[in-house]
Design a protein around this motif. Structure first.
Motif, mmCIF file in Angstrom:
data_model
loop_
_atom_site.group_PDB
_atom_site.id
_atom_site.type_symbol
_atom_site.label_atom_id
_atom_site.label_comp_id
_atom_site.label_asym_id
_atom_site.label_seq_id
_atom_site.Cartn_x
_atom_site.Cartn_y
_atom_site.Cartn_z
ATOM 1 N N ASN A 33 0.809 -1.220 0.000
ATOM 2 C CA ASN A 33 0.000 0.000 0.000
ATOM 3 C C ASN A 33 0.841 1.269 0.000
ATOM 4 O O ASN A 33 0.425 2.305 -0.543
ATOM 5 N N TYR A 36 1.621 2.289 -3.479
ATOM 6 C CA TYR A 36 0.460 2.956 -4.076
ATOM 7 C C TYR A 36 0.406 4.426 -3.645
ATOM 8 O O TYR A 36 0.121 5.320 -4.451
ATOM 9 N N ARG A 37 0.674 4.670 -2.355
ATOM 10 C CA ARG A 37 0.631 6.039 -1.837
ATOM 11 C C ARG A 37 1.732 6.900 -2.476
ATOM 12 O O ARG A 37 1.479 8.044 -2.880
ATOM 13 N N CYS A 41 1.343 10.234 -4.986
ATOM 14 C CA CYS A 41 2.035 11.502 -4.757
ATOM 15 C C CYS A 41 2.870 11.900 -5.962
ATOM 16 O O CYS A 41 2.952 13.081 -6.331
ATOM 17 N N LEU A 150 5.965 9.355 2.816
ATOM 18 C CA LEU A 150 4.902 9.308 1.809
ATOM 19 C C LEU A 150 4.902 7.980 1.049
ATOM 20 O O LEU A 150 4.272 7.865 0.004
ATOM 21 N N GLY A 151 5.587 6.978 1.593
ATOM 22 C CA GLY A 151 5.607 5.652 0.978
ATOM 23 C C GLY A 151 6.802 5.385 0.092
ATOM 24 O O GLY A 151 6.909 4.301 -0.486
#
Length: 279
Positions: A33, A36-37, A41, A150-151
């Motif tokens: 996930n 995906y994030r 962004c 932010l991943g």
């Protein structure tokens, strides 16, 4: 597959969230996930690497220092990094509420040479009983960069479930399966550099400052400028003419002066003879 290929690696020069989550840089689907994030962004431009007002200084002279002890202070870190060059600025990142250290910092050196020395020599050194990692300032120098919060990011721990590849500490492995070139191109993911893999023990070079090879355009001289400034040959000829005229003038004056002097001398001799002949 040869053993040399198994031990070969490569490093990311640009950041793509899907590729960073792949052990060999060839995945075409996000596998957690956080990817995906980070992809969200990246695709809609939610992150601006130059929008942080706390980020100051020359990125080409700055190193990222990670895995610091939470007890390490600015003075301790400055003293440790001063062994590699003159430290110009240092920012130990702290929690915005508690003020506690977040375990990483940015150190700016006076010169790019000092920065590269620290990049090569300070990696895996020990500060306050912690083995640190040192990398270049990817936030400002790596195209497409997305931070870990932010991943994105690079590295990570297995227990976090957010491993990221392509960095200095955890590079991509050379692919052992066919490379899906068409899918990678469609997603904008750079393919692995075939036949240009590196050894795990080689140190990847940080980006270098681009030198401008374009010289400023020369101003065209107008007709007025050309009339104002004559060619050098004309100036020399004119100078020679003036010199010859001056020499001729001086010679003429000297000759005229000699004639007058000779005339006076003859008049004086004549006067003296007349005076001697008088009774």
């Amino acid at each position: 597959m040869s053993g040399s290929r198994v031990s070969s690696v490569f490093y990311a020069e640009t950041y793509h969230p899907i590729q960073a989550g792949s052990i060999d840089g060839t995945d075409i689907l996000p596998h957690d996930n956080a990817v995906y994030r980070a992809l969200l962004c990246s695709s809609i431009g939610l992150y601006d690497p130059f929008g942080d007002p706390k980020v100051i200084g020359d990125p080409y002279c700055t190193v990222f220092v990670g895995r610091l002890s939470l007890l390490t202070t600015e003075s301790t870190l400055r003293k440790a990094m001063s062994k590699y060059g003159r430290v110009k600025n240092l920012r130990l990142v702290r929690h915005i509420v508690t003020g506690a250290s977040r375990g990483y910092a940015f150190v700016e050196f006076e010169t790019e040479r000092d920065m590269r020395h620290a990049y090569e020599e300070a990696h895996h050194s020990i500060i306050d009983d912690s083995e640190i990692i040192v990398d270049y300032n990817r936030q400002q120098l790596m195209p497409g960069w997305i931070p870990k919060r932010l991943g994105g990011g690079l590295g990570g721990k297995k227990e976090s479930g957010q491993l990221r590849f392509g960095g200095r500490e955890r590079p991509f492995r050379a692919p052992l399966r066919p490379i899906p070139f068409d899918d990678l191109k469609r997603l904008g993911i750079p393919p692995p550099p075939e036949d240009k893999y590196m050894s795990r023990f080689e140190v990847p070079s940080p980006p270098r400052r681009k030198r401008s090879s374009v010289s400023p355009p020369r101003r065209k001289r107008s007709s007025v400028d050309r009339h104002k400034r004559r060619p050098r040959t004309s100036e020399r000829e004119e100078g020679r003419k003036r010199s010859s005229v001056d020499r001729e003038g001086r010679s003429h004056k000297r000759h005229k002066y000699d004639k007058i002097s000779h005339r006076h001398e003859r008049r004086n001799r004549s006067t003296s003879r007349d005076q001697s002949s008088d009774p």
